[in-house]
Design a protein around this motif. Structure first.
Motif, PDB file in Angstrom:
ATOM      1  N   ASP A   1     -23.791 -11.979 -38.053  1.00 40.67           N
ATOM      2  CA  ASP A   1     -23.960 -12.190 -36.084  1.00 40.67           C
ATOM      3  C   ASP A   1     -23.302 -10.832 -35.628  1.00 40.67           C
ATOM      4  O   ASP A   1     -24.106 -10.537 -34.135  1.00 40.67           O
ATOM      5  CB  ASP A   1     -23.323 -13.304 -36.035  1.00 40.67           C
ATOM      6  CG  ASP A   1     -23.885 -14.866 -37.227  1.00 40.67           C
ATOM      7  OD1 ASP A   1     -24.867 -14.675 -36.465  1.00 40.67           O
ATOM      8  OD2 ASP A   1     -22.740 -15.421 -36.272  1.00 40.67           O
ATOM      9  N   ALA A   2     -22.517 -10.630 -35.959  1.00 37.67           N
ATOM     10  CA  ALA A   2     -21.390  -9.313 -35.363  1.00 37.67           C
ATOM     11  C   ALA A   2     -23.013  -8.414 -35.222  1.00 37.67           C
ATOM     12  O   ALA A   2     -23.152  -7.356 -33.582  1.00 37.67           O
ATOM     13  CB  ALA A   2     -20.124  -8.935 -36.130  1.00 37.67           C
TER      14      ALA A   2
ATOM     15  N   THR B   1     -26.171  -8.275 -35.719  1.00 34.55           N
ATOM     16  CA  THR B   1     -27.610  -9.346 -34.585  1.00 34.55           C
ATOM     17  C   THR B   1     -27.111  -8.918 -33.173  1.00 34.55           C
ATOM     18  O   THR B   1     -27.912  -8.035 -32.536  1.00 34.55           O
ATOM     19  CB  THR B   1     -27.470 -10.627 -34.768  1.00 34.55           C
ATOM     20  OG1 THR B   1     -28.194 -10.835 -36.054  1.00 34.55           O
ATOM     21  CG2 THR B   1     -28.941 -11.328 -33.930  1.00 34.55           C
ATOM     22  N   THR B   2     -25.425  -9.126 -32.615  1.00 32.75           N
ATOM     23  CA  THR B   2     -25.000  -8.774 -31.636  1.00 32.75           C
ATOM     24  C   THR B   2     -26.005  -7.637 -31.020  1.00 32.75           C
ATOM     25  O   THR B   2     -25.662  -7.198 -29.630  1.00 32.75           O
ATOM     26  CB  THR B   2     -24.209  -9.845 -31.224  1.00 32.75           C
ATOM     27  OG1 THR B   2     -23.869 -10.421 -31.174  1.00 32.75           O
ATOM     28  CG2 THR B   2     -23.176  -8.776 -29.715  1.00 32.75           C
ATOM     29  N   ARG B   3     -25.085  -6.748 -32.461  1.00 34.44           N
ATOM     30  CA  ARG B   3     -25.583  -4.732 -31.548  1.00 34.44           C
ATOM     31  C   ARG B   3     -26.564  -4.765 -31.282  1.00 34.44           C
ATOM     32  O   ARG B   3     -27.444  -3.860 -30.382  1.00 34.44           O
ATOM     33  CB  ARG B   3     -24.983  -4.330 -33.214  1.00 34.44           C
ATOM     34  CG  ARG B   3     -22.569  -3.940 -32.698  1.00 34.44           C
ATOM     35  CD  ARG B   3     -22.390  -2.973 -33.306  1.00 34.44           C
ATOM     36  NE  ARG B   3     -21.263  -3.331 -33.513  1.00 34.44           N
ATOM     37  CZ  ARG B   3     -20.560  -2.569 -33.849  1.00 34.44           C
ATOM     38  NH1 ARG B   3     -21.163  -0.789 -34.496  1.00 34.44           N
ATOM     39  NH2 ARG B   3     -18.837  -2.451 -34.338  1.00 34.44           N
TER      40      ARG B   3
ATOM     41  N   ARG C   1     -29.572  -6.722 -30.681  1.00 35.29           N
ATOM     42  CA  ARG C   1     -29.517  -7.049 -29.694  1.00 35.29           C
ATOM     43  C   ARG C   1     -29.382  -6.480 -27.865  1.00 35.29           C
ATOM     44  O   ARG C   1     -29.937  -6.447 -27.265  1.00 35.29           O
ATOM     45  CB  ARG C   1     -29.385  -9.165 -29.320  1.00 35.29           C
ATOM     46  CG  ARG C   1     -29.834  -9.625 -30.182  1.00 35.29           C
ATOM     47  CD  ARG C   1     -28.987 -11.232 -29.360  1.00 35.29           C
ATOM     48  NE  ARG C   1     -29.622 -11.963 -30.754  1.00 35.29           N
ATOM     49  CZ  ARG C   1     -28.842 -13.243 -31.115  1.00 35.29           C
ATOM     50  NH1 ARG C   1     -27.937 -13.622 -30.864  1.00 35.29           N
ATOM     51  NH2 ARG C   1     -30.135 -14.306 -31.470  1.00 35.29           N
ATOM     52  N   GLU C   2     -27.461  -5.980 -28.031  1.00 38.43           N
ATOM     53  CA  GLU C   2     -28.220  -5.382 -27.140  1.00 38.43           C
ATOM     54  C   GLU C   2     -28.898  -3.645 -27.193  1.00 38.43           C
ATOM     55  O   GLU C   2     -28.428  -3.181 -26.362  1.00 38.43           O
ATOM     56  CB  GLU C   2     -26.327  -4.771 -27.221  1.00 38.43           C
ATOM     57  CG  GLU C   2     -25.740  -5.811 -27.160  1.00 38.43           C
ATOM     58  CD  GLU C   2     -23.716  -5.467 -27.345  1.00 38.43           C
ATOM     59  OE1 GLU C   2     -23.275  -4.116 -28.471  1.00 38.43           O
ATOM     60  OE2 GLU C   2     -22.983  -6.409 -27.057  1.00 38.43           O
TER      61      GLU C   2
ATOM     62  N   CYS D   1     -36.343  -8.918 -28.995  1.00 38.98           N
ATOM     63  CA  CYS D   1     -36.177 -10.342 -28.610  1.00 38.98           C
ATOM     64  C   CYS D   1     -37.206 -11.590 -27.537  1.00 38.98           C
ATOM     65  O   CYS D   1     -37.423 -11.390 -26.833  1.00 38.98           O
ATOM     66  CB  CYS D   1     -34.635 -10.384 -28.400  1.00 38.98           C
ATOM     67  SG  CYS D   1     -33.885  -9.208 -28.889  1.00 38.98           S
TER      68      CYS D   1
END
Length: 386
Positions: free
Chosen positions: A15-16, A18-20, A22-23, A190
């Motif tokens: 998840d961490a 994935t967040t990176r 997306r950013e 995305c």
């Protein structure tokens, strides 16, 4: 496909990442190349598949490589390493050393041959794997462990043997789509829910030029999808300015270009591995899956040749191992009725059988200043097929 469920800690790591990702996509305007995505998914410090802490190799990991099957693989490879170091310098660099089994097997075999290297360097991006490699070497080759040094980058100058087993296949690839008379690059965006999704952009001029060399089929209808690895050829060509005398021994699964871009291979060769399951979704649990693509060995050989490296041989893994004496090494196990011999024989069969790894995996040797032919390519050389 039903896959084993990751642990809560593993999912939190994914998840961490994935967040990176997306950013990163948002900062790039909503789209990144798949090569960028693959690099981040595999190599983001602390979170990527190869730079994180999860077990990757062996029964408890996601896949098994040749060195985990039997020490005979490393012992046979050592015969070729010995020939290279005898003509260059008593030094070895292994790139991406996995669990350290191959390093231990090669070191022990070279020592028995009376030519243990003065230095065995390992280039490894994963801190967790460096620790496992050190433990393996201390346990299996304690008298030689002090010759091993871990490095963070390739040396400016080097003479000796470079071993890269299943390294080229995890270098990031661009995904190309031939459709409607032109070439598109398939990257990552995305969707409205924030999930990763494929998205096509017109290919850049540089990718168009590279794609023109591939002779990939342009379908009259529908589309043809495949990969273009620019990182692998660039990495091999970079050795031309670093290598004084010696050879790179490149072992991986792949094809010559004429077989890589067959019309029947219209979905490409991209594969992911999770807990010994192969699947085709690179967006599933980023950082927890290995992402690979088959190697275009013609592209690797062309890059080496254009950089003024000599091409010493190209053949199947089976032919290479036979030339390096794997059957003679197996015979040294003794009684063919004993469990140790039977296990070793089954492993050799898996390494060499055409329907197993023997034909799927290839070996390419490039370098400088060596006499030809090299041991591993004296029979069954396929340079004419590149």
């Amino acid at each position: 496909m039903s896959l084993p469920q990751p642990s809560d800690d593993a999912l939190a790591q994914s998840d961490a990442l994935t967040t990176r990702l997306r950013e990163r996509i948002a900062a790039a305007g909503g789209w990144i190349s798949f090569a960028d995505y693959m690099h981040q998914a595999l190599y983001t410090p602390g979170l990527g598949y190869y730079s994180g802490g999860a077990h990757k190799f062996g029964a408890a990991g996601d896949f098994i490589t040749a060195p985990e099957l039997t020490p005979l693989f490393g012992q046979a490879l050592a015969q070729q390493v010995a020939e290279v170091t005898a003509q260059s310098a008593p030094q070895v660099i292994e790139v991406g050393a996995g669990t350290g089994h191959l390093a231990a097997d090669v070191l022990l075999a070279l020592d028995r041959l009376g030519c243990a290297p003065e230095q065995y360097r390992i280039l490894e991006v994963s801190g967790e794997l460096r620790g496992r490699q050190a433990d393996t070497l201390r346990e299996r080759a304690p008298a030689l462990a002090d010759r091993v040094q871990w490095i963070d980058a390739l040396p400016e100058r080097f003479s000796g043997a470079v071993v890269a087993n299943e390294v080229l296949d995890v270098m990031p690839v661009h995904v190309l789509v031939w459709r409607d008379g032109t070439v598109f690059e398939r990257g990552v965006a995305c969707n409205d829910s924030g999930a990763f999704a494929w998205a096509d952009h017109p290919a850049s001029d540089a990718l168009h030029a590279a794609a023109a060399r591939l002779n990939a089929p342009m379908p009259s209808e529908g589309e043809y999808v495949s990969e273009l690895n620019l990182a692998g050829p660039a990495w091999v060509a970079d050795w031309a300015s670093r290598l004084d005398t010696g050879a790179l021994l490149l072992i991986d699964y792949g094809y010559p270009r004429a077989e890589y871009y067959l019309p029947s291979r219209s979905n490409g060769t991209l594969l992911c591995y999770y807990r010994h399951h192969a699947h085709g979704d690179p967006f599933l649990w980023p950082g927890l899956n290995d992402i690979t693509a088959f190697v275009d060995f013609t592209a690797i050989a062309e890059a080496a040749f254009e950089a003024d490296l000599s091409i010493y041989g190209y053949t199947s893994q089976a032919s290479f191992l036979y030339n390096c004496g794997v059957l003679e090494l197996l015979a040294e196990r003794g009684d063919q009725t004993k469990p140790d011999y039977i296990r070793a024989a089954r492993a050799v069969q898996r390494l060499t059988a055409p329907q197993e790894m023997g034909e799927l995996f290839k070996v390419l040797a490039v370098g400088k200043g060596l006499a030809e032919p090299l041991l591993g390519f004296r029979r069954g050389d396929r340079l004419h097929g590149l």
